[in-house]
Enzyme design. Structure first.
Site, mmCIF file in Angstrom:
data_model
loop_
_atom_site.group_PDB
_atom_site.id
_atom_site.type_symbol
_atom_site.label_atom_id
_atom_site.label_comp_id
_atom_site.label_asym_id
_atom_site.label_seq_id
_atom_site.Cartn_x
_atom_site.Cartn_y
_atom_site.Cartn_z
ATOM 1 N N CYS A 232 -114.460 -78.125 8.224
ATOM 2 C CA CYS A 232 -115.322 -77.958 9.252
ATOM 3 C C CYS A 232 -114.078 -77.593 10.341
ATOM 4 O O CYS A 232 -113.301 -78.415 10.618
ATOM 5 C CB CYS A 232 -115.576 -79.500 9.655
ATOM 6 S SG CYS A 232 -116.552 -79.526 11.236
ATOM 7 N N HIS B 63 -120.721 -69.377 3.534
ATOM 8 C CA HIS B 63 -121.386 -68.979 4.746
ATOM 9 C C HIS B 63 -122.165 -67.353 4.362
ATOM 10 O O HIS B 63 -121.648 -66.744 3.701
ATOM 11 C CB HIS B 63 -120.475 -68.531 5.777
ATOM 12 C CG HIS B 63 -120.052 -69.771 6.437
ATOM 13 N ND1 HIS B 63 -120.455 -70.482 7.582
ATOM 14 C CD2 HIS B 63 -118.764 -70.781 6.079
ATOM 15 C CE1 HIS B 63 -119.858 -71.317 7.858
ATOM 16 N NE2 HIS B 63 -118.766 -71.736 7.175
ATOM 17 N N GLU C 139 -126.447 -74.802 10.349
ATOM 18 C CA GLU C 139 -125.643 -75.348 9.380
ATOM 19 C C GLU C 139 -126.220 -76.145 8.353
ATOM 20 O O GLU C 139 -126.981 -76.761 8.199
ATOM 21 C CB GLU C 139 -124.657 -76.105 10.133
ATOM 22 C CG GLU C 139 -123.567 -75.816 11.094
ATOM 23 C CD GLU C 139 -122.532 -76.470 11.635
ATOM 24 O OE1 GLU C 139 -122.187 -77.611 10.621
ATOM 25 O OE2 GLU C 139 -122.019 -76.407 12.406
ATOM 26 N N CYS D 114 -120.207 -73.370 15.555
ATOM 27 C CA CYS D 114 -119.624 -73.717 14.137
ATOM 28 C C CYS D 114 -118.224 -73.021 13.757
ATOM 29 O O CYS D 114 -118.229 -71.800 13.986
ATOM 30 C CB CYS D 114 -120.760 -73.264 13.024
ATOM 31 S SG CYS D 114 -120.247 -73.407 11.461
ATOM 32 N N GLY E 214 -118.178 -71.041 10.743
ATOM 33 C CA GLY E 214 -119.042 -70.193 10.811
ATOM 34 C C GLY E 214 -118.499 -68.935 11.878
ATOM 35 O O GLY E 214 -118.814 -67.760 11.351
HETATM 36 N N1 LIG Z 1 -122.104 -77.653 7.939
HETATM 37 C C1 LIG Z 1 -120.845 -77.287 7.253
HETATM 38 C C2 LIG Z 1 -119.840 -78.552 7.687
HETATM 39 C C3 LIG Z 1 -119.544 -78.422 9.178
HETATM 40 C C4 LIG Z 1 -118.908 -77.128 9.607
HETATM 41 C C5 LIG Z 1 -119.087 -76.829 11.241
HETATM 42 N N2 LIG Z 1 -119.325 -77.923 11.844
HETATM 43 C C6 LIG Z 1 -117.666 -76.072 11.742
HETATM 44 O O1 LIG Z 1 -117.074 -76.252 12.693
HETATM 45 O O2 LIG Z 1 -116.917 -75.487 10.780
HETATM 46 C C7 LIG Z 1 -121.123 -77.302 5.792
HETATM 47 O O3 LIG Z 1 -121.879 -77.947 5.151
HETATM 48 O O4 LIG Z 1 -120.183 -76.411 4.975
#
Ligand SMILES: N[C@H](CCC[C@H](N)C(=O)O)C(=O)O
Length: 287
Positions: free
Chosen positions: A75, A172, A221, A230, A233
């Site tokens: 994250c 992603h 997400e 994100c 992301g």
């Molecule tokens: N939902 C993402 C995890 C959090 C990523 C995001 N909040 C960031 O800042 O990179 C996943 O399931 O891979």
């Protein structure tokens, strides 16, 4: 069980942070879902657990749980929040800080202006590293690289979209859209997230290219729905844009909750991300 927590955000992507170095934090997926619930609980996109290091080459371990209760590999915004948390609460005098995550070791530096710069490691592109089931695809990827862009048929007879697949430790699927504010994030985001070709599901990025050094980005997400920003992301979108020769490093990523700065010098290089990390309030919850 009373637990102290800190509410934080990174460009509007919000977190509940638990210090498991000074208190026992042993929560179930159901309890993570309750804590993340914006009506019945505290409310957050992800929950971060700060732990003592298991790897002597690191200063901490940090674990990440989505609002749906599932543990994930990485994250980016959370990493910045983690770095700010351990610095502000004097849990380390190291800067940069090295931390172990499910996706590997990353290094974080708290800047004088309060922003945090993270070395997010090298992106991955091969189907098994996303992971993505490429079986039966026309023009199956040559070697260990995904074809750019990939035609992904959405279920329910919806359109076929073109996506670039990038792993930043987490998966992603990034697509380019004309106008990010008009993109069907709520409609197609869940269909991409749960597409059968992603055995671990995926995050779905919608990128509008403003110029070669600036994009606008929205991300639906995995395990949390659309967030205001994100971090991984943003890294994945910039990497995809550079690989498709549409962007040049550094790139400013404008998310709905704030701005991130991403650099990547091409294959074999690591991605760095710089952005905000804000402490909102401290609290205690009785679970
Ligand atoms: N939902 C993402 C995890 C959090 C990523 C995001 N909040 C960031 O800042 O990179 C996943 O399931 O891979």
């Amino acid at each position: 069980m009373k637990l102290k927590f800190t509410k934080m955000h990174g460009a509007g992507n919000d977190f509940i942070v638990f210090d498991a170095c000074t208190q026992k934090v042993d929560l179930t997926a159901e309890q993570f879902r309750f804590i993340a619930d914006r009506r019945f609980g505290i409310g957050a996109d992800q929950i971060l657990i700060v732990e003592k290091p298991q790897n002597p080459a690191t200063d901490f371990r940090y674990r990440i749980f989505n609002a749906d209760g599932g543990e994930v590999e990485q994250c980016g915004n959370g990493a910045r929040a983690f770095a700010r948390f351990v610095t502000v609460f004097n849990m380390t005098d190291r800067n940069p800080v090295r931390v172990e995550t499910k996706a590997g070791i990353i290094e974080l530096r708290v800047e004088k202006n309060g922003n945090v710069t993270v070395n997010m490691g090298k992106p991955e592109f091969s189907p098994d590293r996303i992971p993505f089931d490429a079986s039966g695809l026309k023009g199956k990827p040559a070697g260990d690289d995904m074809i750019w862009p990939l035609a992904l048929e959405l279920p329910k007879g919806l359109q076929t979209i073109e996506v670039s697949l990038v792993s930043m430790g987490n998966p992603h699927a990034v697509q380019i859209v004309e106008n990010v504010d008009k993109a069907p994030v709520g409609e197609t985001g869940p269909l991409i997230e749960n597409h059968a070709r992603f055995p671990n599901r995926t995050n779905a990025g919608f990128m509008e290219i403003e110029n070669r050094h600036s994009i606008k980005l929205r991300v639906f997400e995995r395990g949390a729905g659309e967030t205001l920003a994100c971090g991984t992301g943003a890294c994945a979108a910039v990497v995809a844009g550079i690989r498709r020769k549409l962007l040049d490093s550094p790139v400013t990523v404008k998310a709905r909750g704030g701005t991130l700065e991403i650099t990547w010098n091409g294959n074999g290089h690591e991605v760095t991300m710089t952005g905000p990390a804000v402490i909102v309030f401290n609290g205690e919850i009785d679970l």
